[in-house]
Design a protein around this motif. Structure first.
Motif, short mmCIF file in Angstrom:
data_model
loop_
_atom_site.label_atom_id
_atom_site.label_comp_id
_atom_site.label_asym_id
_atom_site.label_seq_id
_atom_site.Cartn_x
_atom_site.Cartn_y
_atom_site.Cartn_z
N VAL A 172 -2.55 45.36 13.36
CA VAL A 172 -3.24 46.29 12.47
C VAL A 172 -2.34 46.51 11.25
O VAL A 172 -1.16 46.82 11.40
N VAL A 173 -2.91 46.29 10.06
CA VAL A 173 -2.14 46.44 8.82
C VAL A 173 -2.84 47.41 7.88
O VAL A 173 -4.06 47.59 7.95
N LEU A 174 -2.04 48.01 7.01
CA LEU A 174 -2.54 48.93 5.99
C LEU A 174 -2.46 48.22 4.65
O LEU A 174 -1.40 47.69 4.29
N SER A 175 -3.55 48.21 3.91
CA SER A 175 -3.56 47.62 2.58
C SER A 175 -2.81 48.54 1.62
O SER A 175 -3.09 49.73 1.56
N THR A 176 -1.86 47.99 0.88
CA THR A 176 -1.06 48.80 -0.05
C THR A 176 -1.39 48.54 -1.51
O THR A 176 -0.90 49.25 -2.39
N GLN A 177 -2.20 47.53 -1.79
CA GLN A 177 -2.57 47.19 -3.15
C GLN A 177 -4.05 46.82 -3.22
O GLN A 177 -4.62 46.38 -2.24
N GLY A 178 -4.63 46.98 -4.40
CA GLY A 178 -6.01 46.56 -4.61
C GLY A 178 -7.01 47.67 -4.38
O GLY A 178 -6.67 48.81 -4.09
N ARG A 179 -8.28 47.32 -4.52
CA ARG A 179 -9.35 48.32 -4.39
C ARG A 179 -9.51 48.83 -2.96
O ARG A 179 -10.10 49.87 -2.73
N ASP A 180 -8.98 48.07 -1.99
CA ASP A 180 -9.05 48.50 -0.60
C ASP A 180 -7.77 49.21 -0.16
O ASP A 180 -7.53 49.39 1.03
N ASP B 194 2.67 46.58 7.81
CA ASP B 194 2.42 46.53 9.24
C ASP B 194 2.45 47.94 9.83
O ASP B 194 3.38 48.70 9.58
N SER B 195 1.41 48.29 10.58
CA SER B 195 1.34 49.62 11.19
C SER B 195 2.16 49.68 12.48
O SER B 195 2.40 50.75 13.01
N GLY B 196 2.55 48.52 13.00
CA GLY B 196 3.29 48.48 14.25
C GLY B 196 2.39 48.39 15.47
O GLY B 196 2.87 48.26 16.58
#
Length: 94
Positions: free
Chosen positions: A11-19, A59-61
């Protein structure tokens, strides 16, 4: 596992862009070119994953083990499973 620390089912968190700020699950990884392919089961379905630079995700871990196992064994993974599994991450965030 690879040198970027991500694997299929992470599971990842988007850090850039519209999402930005949305959680996704890693569907596949292109380490050579530095991209991950992401799905959230809603706007980004499994049959058309989002191609995103590895540098633009955090990365959410957490790893969705049941979904990762299905990808590894070649079983069918449904968008609804991914969406349901990511629901708790997105509720924490927003």
């Amino acid at each position: 596992m690879n040198d970027c620390g991500l694997k299929i089912g992470s599971v990842v968190l988007s850090t850039q862009g519209r999402d930005k700020g949305m959680y996704f699950v890693v569907v596949s990884i292109d380490e050579k070119k530095g991209y991950v392919f992401l799905s959230d089961g809603g706007t980004r379905k499994l049959n058309a994953p989002k191609k995103k630079n590895i540098k633009h995700v955090s990365d959410s871990g957490s790893v969705l083990e049941s979904i990762a196992l299905k990808f590894e064994t070649g079983k069918k993974v449904f968008d609804s499973e991914v969406k349901s599994a990511l629901r708790q991450f997105n509720q924490q965030n927003g």
